[in-house]
Scaffold this motif. Structure first.
Motif, PDB file in Angstrom:
ATOM      1  N   PHE A  84       0.811  -1.211   0.000  1.00 42.81           N
ATOM      2  CA  PHE A  84       0.000   0.000   0.000  1.00 42.81           C
ATOM      3  C   PHE A  84       0.851   1.271   0.000  1.00 42.81           C
ATOM      4  CE2 PHE A  84      -3.702  -2.405   2.103  1.00 42.81           C
ATOM      5  CZ  PHE A  84      -4.242  -2.692   0.855  1.00 42.81           C
ATOM      6  N   SER A  85       2.100   1.138   0.417  1.00 37.99           N
ATOM      7  CA  SER A  85       2.946   2.330   0.491  1.00 37.99           C
ATOM      8  C   SER A  85       3.215   2.908  -0.898  1.00 37.99           C
ATOM      9  CB  SER A  85       4.277   2.010   1.181  1.00 37.99           C
ATOM     10  OG  SER A  85       5.132   1.261   0.348  1.00 37.99           O
ATOM     11  N   ILE A  86       3.339   2.056  -1.897  1.00 36.41           N
ATOM     12  CA  ILE A  86       3.640   2.533  -3.255  1.00 36.41           C
ATOM     13  C   ILE A  86       2.514   3.396  -3.819  1.00 36.41           C
ATOM     14  CG2 ILE A  86       4.077   1.823  -5.643  1.00 36.41           C
ATOM     15  CD1 ILE A  86       5.601  -0.578  -4.533  1.00 36.41           C
ATOM     16  N   PRO A  87       1.260   2.890  -3.862  1.00 40.98           N
ATOM     17  CA  PRO A  87       0.189   3.754  -4.395  1.00 40.98           C
ATOM     18  C   PRO A  87      -0.071   4.992  -3.544  1.00 40.98           C
ATOM     19  CG  PRO A  87      -0.740   1.742  -3.453  1.00 40.98           C
ATOM     20  CD  PRO A  87       0.744   1.551  -3.532  1.00 40.98           C
ATOM     21  N   PHE A  88       0.063   4.860  -2.212  1.00 33.46           N
ATOM     22  CA  PHE A  88      -0.183   6.013  -1.353  1.00 33.46           C
ATOM     23  C   PHE A  88       0.938   7.046  -1.460  1.00 33.46           C
ATOM     24  CE2 PHE A  88      -3.462   3.435   0.661  1.00 33.46           C
ATOM     25  CZ  PHE A  88      -4.415   4.393   0.981  1.00 33.46           C
ATOM     26  N   ALA A  89       2.175   6.588  -1.678  1.00 36.54           N
ATOM     27  CA  ALA A  89       3.279   7.520  -1.902  1.00 36.54           C
ATOM     28  C   ALA A  89       3.068   8.282  -3.208  1.00 36.54           C
ATOM     29  CB  ALA A  89       4.610   6.772  -1.938  1.00 36.54           C
ATOM     30  N   PHE A  90       2.543   7.583  -4.226  1.00 39.30           N
ATOM     31  CA  PHE A  90       2.225   8.229  -5.503  1.00 39.30           C
ATOM     32  C   PHE A  90       1.157   9.303  -5.310  1.00 39.30           C
ATOM     33  CE2 PHE A  90      -0.378   8.641  -9.305  1.00 39.30           C
ATOM     34  CZ  PHE A  90       0.579   8.875 -10.287  1.00 39.30           C
ATOM     35  N   LEU A  91       0.102   8.963  -4.560  1.00 41.05           N
ATOM     36  CA  LEU A  91      -0.972   9.918  -4.302  1.00 41.05           C
ATOM     37  C   LEU A  91      -0.461  11.114  -3.498  1.00 41.05           C
ATOM     38  CD1 LEU A  91      -3.936   7.509  -3.429  1.00 41.05           C
ATOM     39  CD2 LEU A  91      -3.639   8.862  -5.519  1.00 41.05           C
ATOM     40  N   PHE A 147       2.113   7.675   2.278  1.00 35.01           N
ATOM     41  CA  PHE A 147       1.373   8.880   1.905  1.00 35.01           C
ATOM     42  C   PHE A 147       2.074  10.136   2.426  1.00 35.01           C
ATOM     43  CE2 PHE A 147      -2.119  11.975   2.601  1.00 35.01           C
ATOM     44  CZ  PHE A 147      -2.544  12.092   1.286  1.00 35.01           C
ATOM     45  N   ILE A 148       2.467  10.108   3.692  1.00 34.71           N
ATOM     46  CA  ILE A 148       3.173  11.258   4.272  1.00 34.71           C
ATOM     47  C   ILE A 148       4.500  11.485   3.551  1.00 34.71           C
ATOM     48  CG2 ILE A 148       4.261  12.177   6.361  1.00 34.71           C
ATOM     49  CD1 ILE A 148       2.210  10.592   7.988  1.00 34.71           C
ATOM     50  N   VAL A 152       5.776  14.933   1.546  1.00 33.11           N
ATOM     51  CA  VAL A 152       6.919  15.694   2.039  1.00 33.11           C
ATOM     52  C   VAL A 152       8.108  15.600   1.089  1.00 33.11           C
ATOM     53  CG1 VAL A 152       8.547  15.967   3.937  1.00 33.11           C
ATOM     54  CG2 VAL A 152       6.174  15.381   4.415  1.00 33.11           C
ATOM     55  N   GLY A 153       8.329  14.400   0.524  1.00 33.54           N
ATOM     56  CA  GLY A 153       9.468  14.220  -0.362  1.00 33.54           C
ATOM     57  C   GLY A 153      10.591  13.407   0.251  1.00 33.54           C
ATOM     58  N   SER A 187      10.260   6.364  -2.839  1.00 30.36           N
ATOM     59  CA  SER A 187      10.864   7.518  -3.493  1.00 30.36           C
ATOM     60  C   SER A 187      10.498   7.545  -4.972  1.00 30.36           C
ATOM     61  CB  SER A 187      12.392   7.494  -3.330  1.00 30.36           C
ATOM     62  OG  SER A 187      12.761   7.627  -1.975  1.00 30.36           O
ATOM     63  N   ILE A 188      10.531   6.382  -5.608  1.00 31.47           N
ATOM     64  CA  ILE A 188      10.160   6.295  -7.024  1.00 31.47           C
ATOM     65  C   ILE A 188       8.688   6.648  -7.215  1.00 31.47           C
ATOM     66  CG2 ILE A 188       9.871   4.721  -8.987  1.00 31.47           C
ATOM     67  CD1 ILE A 188      12.335   3.198  -7.966  1.00 31.47           C
ATOM     68  N   ALA A 189       7.830   6.065  -6.355  1.00 33.17           N
ATOM     69  CA  ALA A 189       6.387   6.327  -6.463  1.00 33.17           C
ATOM     70  C   ALA A 189       6.070   7.790  -6.195  1.00 33.17           C
ATOM     71  CB  ALA A 189       5.625   5.431  -5.487  1.00 33.17           C
TER      72      ALA A 189
END
Length: 255
Positions: A84-91, A147-148, A152-153, A187-189
């Motif tokens: 779930f971290s990948i799609p949420f990082a993208f969002l 997501f956070i 933030v980056g 980071s990629i997402a």
């Protein structure tokens, strides 16, 4: 021009080189420190996030490669974390936020990171009992942190690693390997999410120099491993820097 950027930002380049060596020596990317450094330069905030994530990717890619060949990555435990971290990082990266909100979020994020770095002294040894969190818990933790991190980056290692150590998730080496994979994919997402945003901007003259710098530093640090720096020493040193930057940012944007 690359030469002009080098002489203009030589102090930033030197700091990035040092951070890359220190963080890669214990399996991290250094995203929080890159953000802290860039936040004090006056560079456009949308560029700050992208630059930090690109540097993260370069540094932790080498770590993941080494950990993979050392067979330290337990994919059965890692996959639920990044599911779930990948799609949420993208969002999170795609989400359009104002400069004021970004710096307030960054300030609190860096402050939290500094506090956890300073107080998390417990590093489990290889003979301690490991706790296997349920896949649903792993996925939920990964989604929230992703997501956070995307907004933030950062890659999220400063949040994930203390949590895994606190719960006796696995040995220090395997936690470092897990954090490296987590940072890389997030980071990629997050970067892809930012790239899909219309206000995406990046100064490739400066960024290309920083990428080469952190690549060299990351290669040096990953081969040094823990021979010169322990995780506790690194946490203490960077916690002070990050706390200072976070308080300065919060003072500026809250008062």
């Amino acid at each position: 021009m690359l030469i002009d950027s080098f002489f203009t930002y030589w102090h930033i380049i030197l700091l990035f080189f040092t951070v890359a060596i220190l963080y890669s020596s214990v399996g991290f990317g250094g995203g929080s420190s890159y953000l802290a450094i860039l936040a004090l330069t006056g560079i456009v905030f949308t560029q700050i996030r992208a630059t930090a994530l690109l540097c993260n990717i370069v540094v932790v890619s080498g770590n993941v490669f080494l950990f993979y060949h050392q067979k330290k990555i337990d994919w059965k435990k890692v996959i639920p974390l990044i599911l779930f971290s990948i799609p949420f990082a993208f969002l999170g990266g795609k989400l359009k936020i104002s400069q004021h909100f970004f710096f307030i979020l960054l300030g609190f994020t860096l402050l939290f990171a500094a506090i956890t770095m300073w107080i998390s002294k417990k590093i489990i040894s290889s003979d301690e009992k490991k706790v296997n969190l349920k896949p649903i818990k792993n996925a939920s933790f990964g989604g929230i942190i992703g997501f956070i991190s995307g907004m933030v980056g950062i890659g999220g290692g400063v949040f994930l690693a203390p949590l895994l150590h606190l719960t006796n998730w696995d040995t220090p080496k395997k936690i470092a390997a897990t954090a490296s994979v987590f940072i890389l994919v997030n980071s990629i997402a997050g970067l892809l999410g930012q790239y899909s945003n219309p206000d995406f901007i990046i100064d490739w003259n400066l960024t290309s120099i920083l990428l080469v710098t952190v690549f060299i530093g990351g290669q040096i640090g990953s081969r040094m491993s823990n021979n010169y720096f322990t995780p506790i020493q690194l946490k203490k040193a960077t916690a002070i820097l990050i706390a200072f930057v976070s308080l300065r940012i919060l003072w500026k944007y809250l008062f």
